[in-house]
Enzyme design. Structure first.
Site, PDB file in Angstrom:
ATOM      1  N   TYR A  30       0.886  -1.164   0.000  1.00  0.00           N
ATOM      2  CA  TYR A  30       0.000   0.000   0.000  1.00  0.00           C
ATOM      3  C   TYR A  30       0.925   1.216   0.000  1.00  0.00           C
ATOM      4  CZ  TYR A  30      -4.405   2.412   0.780  1.00  0.00           C
ATOM      5  OH  TYR A  30      -5.504   3.223   0.641  1.00  0.00           O
ATOM      6  N   LYS A  57     -20.754 -19.220 -11.974  1.00  0.00           N
ATOM      7  CA  LYS A  57     -19.756 -19.372 -13.032  1.00  0.00           C
ATOM      8  C   LYS A  57     -18.375 -18.928 -12.533  1.00  0.00           C
ATOM      9  CE  LYS A  57     -19.747 -20.854 -16.464  1.00  0.00           C
ATOM     10  NZ  LYS A  57     -20.010 -20.599 -17.845  1.00  0.00           N
ATOM     11  N   GLU A 105     -22.031 -13.793 -20.647  1.00  0.00           N
ATOM     12  CA  GLU A 105     -22.843 -14.909 -20.135  1.00  0.00           C
ATOM     13  C   GLU A 105     -24.317 -14.550 -20.177  1.00  0.00           C
ATOM     14  OE1 GLU A 105     -20.872 -17.452 -18.454  1.00  0.00           O
ATOM     15  OE2 GLU A 105     -22.590 -18.770 -18.208  1.00  0.00           O
ATOM     16  N   ASP A 106     -25.120 -15.423 -20.742  1.00  0.00           N
ATOM     17  CA  ASP A 106     -26.580 -15.296 -20.646  1.00  0.00           C
ATOM     18  C   ASP A 106     -27.104 -13.961 -21.179  1.00  0.00           C
ATOM     19  OD1 ASP A 106     -26.402 -17.790 -19.588  1.00  0.00           O
ATOM     20  OD2 ASP A 106     -27.116 -17.293 -17.584  1.00  0.00           O
ATOM     21  N   ASP A 145     -22.398 -18.763 -23.699  1.00  0.00           N
ATOM     22  CA  ASP A 145     -23.604 -19.460 -24.181  1.00  0.00           C
ATOM     23  C   ASP A 145     -23.492 -19.822 -25.652  1.00  0.00           C
ATOM     24  OD1 ASP A 145     -25.859 -18.687 -21.868  1.00  0.00           O
ATOM     25  OD2 ASP A 145     -24.171 -17.337 -22.092  1.00  0.00           O
ATOM     26  N   GLY A 205     -30.953 -19.262 -31.574  1.00  0.00           N
ATOM     27  CA  GLY A 205     -30.525 -18.120 -30.772  1.00  0.00           C
ATOM     28  C   GLY A 205     -29.010 -18.141 -30.626  1.00  0.00           C
ATOM     29  N   ALA A 245     -26.877 -19.860 -28.728  1.00  0.00           N
ATOM     30  CA  ALA A 245     -26.197 -21.150 -28.774  1.00  0.00           C
ATOM     31  C   ALA A 245     -26.336 -21.793 -30.149  1.00  0.00           C
ATOM     32  CB  ALA A 245     -26.766 -22.071 -27.689  1.00  0.00           C
TER      33      ALA A 245
END
Lengths: 375, 375
Positions: free
Chosen positions: B35, B107, B149-150, B175, B209, B211
Site C-alpha cells: 500500500y 460461473k 454470459e446469458d 452461451d 438463438g 447457442a
C-alpha cells in the site's frame, strides 16, 4: 526502501487480490445446488421480489431494486466496489485507469484484511463525469457499496453527489471523507494534548481539492468556525478570481475573518495547519508565526512528508465505515456517522500525546469501533 | 431436489464468492510495500510503459494499452469478468441483472475451482447494446478476459463482435461458444460410437438463438455441411418471413437441401438432433423418423430434459479456455482454438459409448487439456 523492491514484490505475487469460494464445490451434488439447476431457485426468488416492488410502485416513480432476497442469497451483502478513474492517484496525479490498479488492489486488500469486506477494483477508462456516473450505476447490482477512490476534484464532487442521489447503496469518496474522518479523529486527540477547543480553533489548510473541501465540511459540521483554505493560487476568498463553482461556494462558507494573500498569511496566528496538497508549501518560518501550541497535520502523499502510518490507519478506518454500512444496510453514510466514527477512533487512544493521536492500524478494534458508528 | 434447498444453502453461505489476499499484510512494513508509499512504484512503471506506447503510435491510431507492466504487477494476468445483462439467464429468460447474479457467481466459482482463474461477476443494469459495449470497454482495464454470459440473441452477437474489435483482451460469449465447443466435443465421440462422418452428417437443430447460431458456425468450421436450423416459427429458409439479420444470413449458410416446414420436417432422415431451445419441441414419433443410429443432444436448460452433467462439463471447459487464454496472453479466442479444445476434450474419453461421450467435470485434466488448445 529501494524503489525497485515494491515492483519486484508485486511481480512475485502477480498482484494482490484473488477470489475464493464460500461454498463447497466438491461433487456433482454440490454443482447441482450452487450451479445448474439449483441456482435457478435464488434467481427466481430475486426476480419475484423485484417484480413485486415494481408492481407496487407508482408509475414513473423510483423503484429500489436492491431486494432482501438479493442481499440474502448473493455476495451483494459483503461486496464493495473500489472505483477510480485514475485521475488523482496518490500523489502521482492523473496516471489513468490502468496505472491506478495497483492502488485499487491495495485498498481492496485492506478491506479484506481489516474489515473482512470483499472489495473488488473497478478502474474506469474514462474521465468524463457522465460516463463515470453511468458506468457505476450500470454495474451497481453486484455491490453493497461504492468506495470512490483517487478521483480528481472538482469532478469527484459531482460524481459522488449524483451517485448518492441515484443509487440505493452507500457511495463514499475515500479521498474526501476517509481523509476528513481521520483528520477529525486525530484532531479530537490533538485538542486534548494542546488544551484547545474546536469551536475557537483557527485552522489554515493547504489544498482545496477533494480532501481539503471534505475536511472543511466535516470540521465545520463538528463545530469548527474559522478555516482558511489555500490553493495553489492563494487564499480562497470571495473577491478572488480563478475559482470553480465549488471554490466560490467555499469562499462564502470559510475564511470568516476575510484574510487575503497566500499560505504565509493564512499561517499567521493559526492554531492548526492541515496539508493536503503537496510537500513543501510551508516552511519553518511560517510555522514560527503560528499561535502557541500549534497543531500541524502534514499529509501530502506519497512524497517525503508522508505519514504512512496515518494513511494506513485512514485506510483501515474506511474499511470499518463500509463494514458498518453493510452490516446495517445503510443507504447513505452521513456526516454524523463520520463524526461518530472519528470520536470512536480517537477514543481508542487512551492517553493521547503529541506523538500518538491516532491508533495504529494493527491495534485491535480500529475497524470494529468505526463500524459501530455507522447505524 | 426440493426447490427451497438451494435457496437455503445460498442464504447459509451468503453468496458463493469472496476475495482473498495474494500478498502478506501482517505488518507496517508489508503495508509500506503493498500500500502506501511502495504501491506508487508499480503505478509509475505501468504509466511509463503506457505513455511510451502512446508516444510511439501514429497519431489517431489504436493504442494497445494492455502493457507488460500491467500484466506483471496486477491481478489483470489472472482475472476474468463474467458479464451479463440478465436477458437470457439459464432457461429463465429475461430476469434482469440482479436476479442473474447467483448464476454469475456460480460461473465465477467454477472458474476458481476448475482453472484457478479469479473471475468476478459484472451484472449490467441495461439491455441496450451500446451501453453494454461501452460499460465493458470502460471497466476492461482490470481484466485479462471477458466472459459474456446469458445475453439474449441477437444482441449478444453484436456485443461480442464489437468488444472483440475494440478491446485488446479476449472476449468470449459462453452461451454461444462454450455450448458449441462442448457439443462438438461430444459429437466427435458420438461419431465414433455410431460410425458416421461429420462431413456427411444431416443435422437438425431446434433453436437459432445465441447457442444455436454458434453451434452451427463451429460445426460447419469443423466440417459439417448439412445443418437445418429451426426456431419457434419453423425451419430457417431463404424465402421465410419474420427473420432478423442474423437469421437471414444463416438461411443462406445452412439448409443446403432447401427443406421447408417445421421441426418434424427437419427431423426426417436426420442423423443428429441438437436441442438448444426449450424442452418438448421433439417427441418420440419425430425421433422414429430419423436415420438409423441417430444422435440426440437435448440440452434445454434448466427444465426437465436438462443434462446437468454436460452443463457442468461445459462450464469447466470454458474455464479451461480462459486459463489457456490468460497463460498465453491471446487477444482473440479463435474458432480453430475451439475445434482443438473440443478434440482435446473428446480425447479424454478413452472408449466412448452412447452413455459416455464427455468427460465428467471432476475427471482430471478437463480444464488443463482444454487450456492446451489455446495458444
Amino acid at each position: 526502501m529501494d524503489s525497485t523492491y515494491a515492483i519486484e514484490q508485486h511481480k512475485k505475487f502477480k498482484g494482490k487480490l484473488s477470489t475464493g469460494l464460500k461454498v463447497p464445490l466438491d461433487s456433482i451434488d454440490d454443482l447441482k445446488v450452487y450451479y445448474t439447476p439449483g441456482v435457478a431457485d435464488p434467481c427466481k426468488l430475486i426476480a419475484e421480489e423485484e417484480d413485486a416492488r415494481v408492481a407496487r410502485a407508482e408509475p414513473g416513480s423510483h423503484v429500489n431494486r436492491e431486494t432482501d432476497a438479493l442481499y440474502a442469497t448473493t455476495i451483494k451483502n459483503n461486496t464493495v466496489a473500489v472505483v477510480t478513474d485514475g485521475s488523482a492517484v496518490l500523489g502521482l496525479g492523473n496516471i489513468g485507469a490502468r496505472a491506478g490498479l495497483p492502488v485499487m488492489e491495495g485498498k481492496c486488500a485492506l478491506f479484506k484484511k481489516f474489515a473482512d469486506v470483499d472489495a473488488f477494483p473497478i478502474c474506469i477508462d474514462s474521465q468524463d463525469v457522465d460516463e463515470i456516473v453511468r458506468t457505476v450505476k450500470l454495474i451497481a447490482p453486484v455491490f453493497g457499496g461504492i468506495n470512490l477512490e483517487d478521483i480528481a476534484a472538482p469532478r469527484c464532487f459531482e460524481v459522488e453527489r449524483r451517485l448518492q442521489q441515484e443509487l440505493d447503496i452507500p457511495v463514499f469518496h475515500d479521498d474526501q471523507h476517509g481523509t476528513a474522518t481521520i483528520v477529525l479523529a486525530g484532531l479530537y486527540n490533538a485538542l486534548k494534548v494542546v488544551g484547545k477547543e474546536l469551536s475557537t480553533l483557527k485552522i489554515a489548510m493547504s489544498g482545496a481539492g477533494a480532501a481539503g473541501i471534505a475536511i472543511a465540511d466535516l470540521l465545520m459540521a463538528a463545530g469548527a468556525k474559522d478555516i482558511i483554505l489555500v490553493d495553489s493560487k492563494g487564499i480562497i476568498a470571495e473577491d478572488r478570481a480563478d475559482m470553480n463553482d465549488e471554490k466560490i461556494l467555499y469562499a462564502r462558507k470559510t475564511n470568516p475573518r476575510g484574510i487575503r494573500g497566500d499560505m504565509s498569511d493564512a499561517m499567521q496566528g493559526a492554531d492548526m495547519f492541515i496539508g493536503v496538497s503537496k510537500a513543501g508549501v510551508i516552511n519553518g518560518d511560517m510555522v514560527k508565526t503560528m499561535a502557541p501550541n500549534a497543531i500541524v497535520f502534514a499529509m501530502a502523499n506519497p512524497i517525503p512528508e508522508i505519514m504512512p502510518d496515518e494513511a494506513h490507519a485512514a485506510g483501515a478506518m474506511v474499511c470499518g465505515i463500509f463494514r458498518g454500512a453493510l452490516d446495517n444496510r445503510v443507504k447513505l453514510i452521513t456526516i454524523d456517522m463520520q463524526i461518530q466514527a472519528a470520536k470512536n477512533l480517537a477514543a481508542l487512544v487512551k492517553d493521547p500525546t503529541a506523538e500518538k493521536i491516532i491508533p495504529g492500524v494493527f491495534e485491535p478494534g480500529v475497524s470494529a469501533e468505526v463500524a459501530k458508528a455507522v447505524k
